[in-house]
Scaffold this active site. Structure first.
Site, mmCIF file in Angstrom:
data_model
loop_
_atom_site.group_PDB
_atom_site.id
_atom_site.type_symbol
_atom_site.label_atom_id
_atom_site.label_comp_id
_atom_site.label_asym_id
_atom_site.label_seq_id
_atom_site.Cartn_x
_atom_site.Cartn_y
_atom_site.Cartn_z
ATOM 1 N N CYS A 18 4.882 1.698 -6.491
ATOM 2 C CA CYS A 18 4.237 2.284 -7.663
ATOM 3 C C CYS A 18 3.532 1.226 -8.501
ATOM 4 C CB CYS A 18 5.277 2.960 -8.550
ATOM 5 S SG CYS A 18 6.186 4.237 -7.719
ATOM 6 N N GLY A 45 -0.559 3.136 -5.742
ATOM 7 C CA GLY A 45 -0.018 4.488 -5.628
ATOM 8 C C GLY A 45 -1.096 5.528 -5.753
ATOM 9 N N ASN A 119 8.952 1.172 -10.880
ATOM 10 C CA ASN A 119 8.432 0.643 -9.622
ATOM 11 C C ASN A 119 9.577 -0.077 -8.925
ATOM 12 O OD1 ASN A 119 6.365 -2.203 -8.733
ATOM 13 N ND2 ASN A 119 6.903 -0.452 -7.496
ATOM 14 N N GLY A 120 9.908 0.369 -7.711
ATOM 15 C CA GLY A 120 10.973 -0.304 -6.973
ATOM 16 C C GLY A 120 11.937 0.687 -6.366
ATOM 17 N N TYR A 259 0.116 -8.196 1.359
ATOM 18 C CA TYR A 259 -0.606 -6.938 1.535
ATOM 19 C C TYR A 259 -0.792 -6.118 0.249
ATOM 20 C CZ TYR A 259 -1.183 -1.981 2.742
ATOM 21 O OH TYR A 259 -1.615 -0.689 2.793
#
Ligand code: AMP
Length: 476
Positions: A18, A45, A119-120, A259
């Site tokens: 995210c 996202g 996020n995570g 990436y």
């Protein structure tokens, strides 16, 4: 979430890649700035987007499935009114792609309203959810984030910061959080700093984002990264920081650099573009190949391909054209759509490639499906030799901290040796950057990274797995 023999089974793999953006800026159009910030984080996202705005008395929320530009328009943004905001974009995987999982989540609890963007991935979510459910908590979504909010609400006899600190003692895994109350913006980063989060300044306003490219987009100046284990609280009293958990082994996600992050971002002291270029240079040192051209799989391989060209002296050319209007998640899981998907996304430039010996650089091979199709497209164009270079080591283990690198049984390098992968994707050569070479790029900070997907060295305990390798929660 489906019931399995009295147990709840979670999606087969982590689904929480995210992007987060938050601002405390009285007098500014915080909703519109958050919209621009999320736009810059769209690569993190594409499944859903949401913005929550606090005005001192309440929190307004708008969120929906889709891209930032699809979820919001001028009218919707103008309906927001307030001085602080939190925005969230969520990644789409094969997991729970449901409107109810869109964020921020906004709740009412004993102390008022609380909004959260996360996020995570938490690794002890099963235990926590069972514990909470057995004492009466109910959940609407399958996200870890709801467990975090529940824990904070449980500790609401304490001040909010103390409640967050207690919650941080309970939760394990990789997390960056942005929270808001009616009056305050709060940022939290896990004690290993696995997921990124940085702080910026826009005049008198404070801005927090997953990546610095979002700070640049709104014209904010980058100040610093949020420290591992730190809580930052921003409100009319200014900015306060608390080291909630003592910093432990740093374990910034190395896959962000390979990436996931945008190349113009700066994270934990390193510019992503420079790191990628150096990875490409190291790749050329480790694997010198005789070839006519270096090409990239755009965009993820482009910077490393230039690095390979720097050291090898082989000219870099644009050999594959990418359709810019197709997002990262366009290629759907089903095989027939995926077959078409690669062609819709990438087209080889025949006139550049025909008859050439080519070094093709990409960042990683995960399942091996896309890579094989790209090699086949190059061969169809009359490429004489394809030497496939990856700016990462083989991905052999799953990530439990928020990167969607698939279940282990889908990771081609977990099951097959390099030579067999080379044969399967029909390349003339297949070369992975060594882990040592990758870490060497970070100089004396080579120990600051989580490399679990390449090495199996997990900095935080892994989730408990049940038969069949699925995450399973005890019946609640
Ligand atoms: P494949 O050959 O099917 O493993 O696909 C390799 C491509 O997937 C590379 O171009 C990578 O840039 C890309 N990739 C790497 N990690 C991810 C990820 N977590 N989600 C989606 N795509 C990824």
């Amino acid at each position: 979430m489906k019931m399995l023999h009295g147990r709840f089974s979670l999606p087969d793999k982590p689904v929480e890649e995210c992007g987060l953006f938050g601002i405390y800026g009285p007098g500014l159009d915080v909703a519109r700035l958050t919209y621009y910030g999320l736009y810059a984080l769209q690569h993190r996202g594409q499944e859903s987007a949401g913005i929550a705005v606090g005005d001192g008395k309440t929190i307004q929320l708008q969120k929906d499935m889709g891209l930032v530009s699809e979820v919001f328009n001028h009218k919707k943004l103008s309906a927001f009114n307030g001085c602080l905001a939190v925005g969230h974009v969520r990644y789409s995987t094969t997991g729970a792609s449901l409107p109810v999982n869109a964020q921020p989540l906004v709740f009412r609890y004993a102390r008022g309203m609380l909004g959260l963007g996360h996020n995570g991935n938490l690794t002890n979510i099963a235990e926590l959810r069972s514990r909470l459910a057995s004492t009466g908590s109910v959940f609407q979504s399958t996200t870890d984030s709801e467990v975090i909010v529940n824990l904070i609400a449980r500790y609401s006899q304490n001040s909010l910061v103390e409640a967050i600190m207690k919650c941080m003692i309970d939760i394990k895994g990789g997390y960056s959080l942005l929270m808001l109350t009616e009056k305050s913006l709060i940022a939290v980063r896990d004690p290993h700093g696995i997921r990124p989060l940085c702080l910026g300044r826009l005049g008198e306003a404070h801005v927090i984002a997953s990546e610095s490219c979002a700070l640049d987009t709104v014209g904010a100046e980058a100040v610093r990264d949020v420290e591992p284990g730190e809580i930052i609280i921003i409100n009319e009293g200014g900015l306060a920081s608390r080291q909630a958990l003592s910093p432990c082994r740093r374990a910034h996600c190395i896959f962000e650099y390979i990436y996931f992050a945008r190349a113009d971002s700066r994270m934990d002291g390193f510019n992503v573009s420079r790191v990628r270029r150096e990875m490409g240079r190291q790749l050329a040192r480790e694997y010198p190949v005789e070839a006519d051209l270096v090409i990239a799989v755009p965009d993820s391989g482009t910077t490393a391909a230039r690095g390979y060209s720097d050291v090898s002296g082989i000219p870099f050319e644009e050999g594959l054209m990418k359709n810019r209007y197709i997002g990262r998640t366009f290629i759907q899981p089903s095989q027939n759509v995926r077959d078409l998907g690669v062609r819709l996304k990438l087209n080889p430039i025949r006139d550049v490639l025909a008859g050439k010996r080519v070094v093709m650089v990409d960042d990683s091979i995960v399942r091996g499906t896309t890579s094989g199709k790209i090699v086949a497209m190059l061969r169809e164009c009359g490429v004489k030799e394809v030497h496939f270079c990856l700016s990462s080591p083989p991905v052999i283990r799953s990530c439990y901290y928020g990167i969607d690198t698939s279940n282990e049984d889908e990771l081609i390098a977990a099951r097959k040796p390099v030579e067999e992968i080379r044969r399967l994707i029909d390349a003339d050569g297949l070369y992975y950057l060594s882990l040592d070479g990758l870490l060497g790029v970070f100089g004396d900070r080579r120990d600051y990274f989580c490399t679990a997907c390449f090495s199996g060295d997990y900095p935080v305990e892994m989730p408990r797995l049940q038969d069949g390798g699925k995450y399973v929660l005890e019946s609640c």
